[in-house]
Design a protein around this motif. Structure first.
Motif, short mmCIF file in Angstrom:
data_model
loop_
_atom_site.label_atom_id
_atom_site.label_comp_id
_atom_site.label_asym_id
_atom_site.label_seq_id
_atom_site.Cartn_x
_atom_site.Cartn_y
_atom_site.Cartn_z
N ASP A 116 0.85 -1.18 0.00
CA ASP A 116 0.00 0.00 0.00
C ASP A 116 0.89 1.24 0.00
OD1 ASP A 116 -2.15 1.72 0.19
OD2 ASP A 116 -2.42 1.45 2.34
N GLY A 117 0.69 2.11 -1.00
CA GLY A 117 1.47 3.33 -1.11
C GLY A 117 2.81 3.17 -1.80
N SER A 141 5.68 2.60 -4.79
CA SER A 141 5.94 2.99 -6.17
C SER A 141 6.77 1.89 -6.82
CB SER A 141 6.69 4.33 -6.23
OG SER A 141 5.89 5.39 -5.75
N ASP A 151 -7.85 2.36 -12.36
CA ASP A 151 -6.95 3.48 -12.60
C ASP A 151 -7.53 4.77 -12.02
OD1 ASP A 151 -8.96 4.26 -14.33
OD2 ASP A 151 -7.87 3.68 -16.15
N GLY A 152 -6.89 5.90 -12.32
CA GLY A 152 -7.33 7.16 -11.77
C GLY A 152 -8.72 7.58 -12.20
N THR A 208 -1.32 6.07 -10.88
CA THR A 208 -1.68 5.56 -9.57
C THR A 208 -2.91 4.67 -9.69
OG1 THR A 208 -0.79 7.52 -8.44
CG2 THR A 208 -2.38 6.19 -7.22
N TYR A 209 -2.88 3.54 -9.03
CA TYR A 209 -3.94 2.55 -9.12
C TYR A 209 -4.46 2.19 -7.72
CZ TYR A 209 -2.44 2.11 -13.92
OH TYR A 209 -2.11 2.39 -15.23
N LYS A 210 -5.72 1.85 -7.68
CA LYS A 210 -6.37 1.49 -6.41
C LYS A 210 -6.79 0.03 -6.45
CE LYS A 210 -10.14 2.81 -3.27
NZ LYS A 210 -11.27 3.76 -3.05
N THR A 225 -3.40 1.37 -2.44
CA THR A 225 -3.00 2.03 -3.68
C THR A 225 -1.52 1.77 -3.96
OG1 THR A 225 -2.43 4.10 -2.52
CG2 THR A 225 -4.68 3.88 -3.37
N PHE A 226 -1.16 1.84 -5.23
CA PHE A 226 0.25 1.78 -5.62
C PHE A 226 0.42 2.60 -6.90
CE2 PHE A 226 -1.71 -1.72 -7.90
CZ PHE A 226 -1.13 -1.68 -9.16
N THR A 227 1.64 2.97 -7.17
CA THR A 227 1.95 3.81 -8.32
C THR A 227 2.95 3.13 -9.24
OG1 THR A 227 1.57 5.83 -7.03
CG2 THR A 227 2.84 6.06 -9.07
N GLU A 244 5.62 3.77 -12.02
CA GLU A 244 6.42 4.91 -12.46
C GLU A 244 6.88 4.80 -13.91
OE1 GLU A 244 9.60 5.07 -9.65
OE2 GLU A 244 8.44 6.24 -8.21
#
Length: 204
Positions: free
Chosen positions: A39-40, A42, A69-70, A99-101, A119-121, A123
């Motif tokens: 969670d959180g 990248s 997605d966003g 960023t994805y949930k 969530t995670f991102t 890059e």
């Protein structure tokens, strides 16, 4: 005097049993231990799967995972499946930077529902992988076999160590039995003080 002491002992015993019964169900509930990607976190490129690990087995008939997605579009999770306490949601199509949930809802073997989100991102480029950068340089093409052999562990930054997360989850506060022991100690001290007071009054 004997009746008074017996009655007080019964009250203390009842309080201890009530404390134990109240603590036990709270400690028995199922919960999420870890999620990959964290969670959180990248990650450098699109993950190939989202993995959720729980402290108890999950009913495979009641598993819902959605990766959005966003804009709220579902990009993965439809094929999520449970095996024991682990739920795996494959990411069949690489996802682009952003960023994805992750939203999940499962039912444990003891029929306890568990839901939440993380969530995670991403890059990097959706098509890129941690091993793609070295092979893109012509001058290093001869060394590419050794590079590819040494880089399978490179996706590890995007993955969660289950044992480490379990320790982290457990370190969120004192174990339940500590509170039980403290509560029992307080009740015992109160009971002893009350008995001593009653004896003092009786002797007076």
């Amino acid at each position: 005097m004997r009746l008074t002491v017996r009655g007080l002992s019964l009250v203390i015993l009842t309080a201890l049993v009530g404390l134990f019964v109240g603590v036990l169900p709270a400690n028995a509930h199922s919960r999420l231990l870890s999620i990959t990607p964290k969670d959180g976190a990248s990650v450098p490129a699109s993950p190939t799967e989202v993995v959720l690990t729980f402290n108890e087995d999950v009913n495979p008939e009641f598993v819902t995972v959605r990766v959005t997605d966003g804009e709220g579009t579902v990009v993965a999770g439809q094929d999520a499946a449970a095996q024991g306490a682990v739920v795996t949601a494959p990411v069949t199509e690489p996802i682009s930077a952003g960023t994805y949930k992750v939203t999940y809802r499962v039912v444990s073997a003891d029929s306890h529902p568990i839901s939440g989100s993380a969530t995670f991102t991403v890059e990097g480029d959706a098509q890129a992988s941690p091993t793609a950068a070295p092979s893109a340089t012509p001058s290093t093409s001869a060394a590419s076999p050794s590079a590819s052999a040494s880089t399978p562990a490179s996706p590890s930054p995007s993955q969660t160590n289950v044992a480490g997360d379990a320790d982290t989850a457990a370190s969120g506060g004192p174990p339940t039995f500590v509170w039980f022991v403290l509560g029992a100690g307080v009740l015992a001290a109160l009971g002893g003080a009350t008995i001593a007071m009653l004896r003092s009054r009786n002797s007076a």
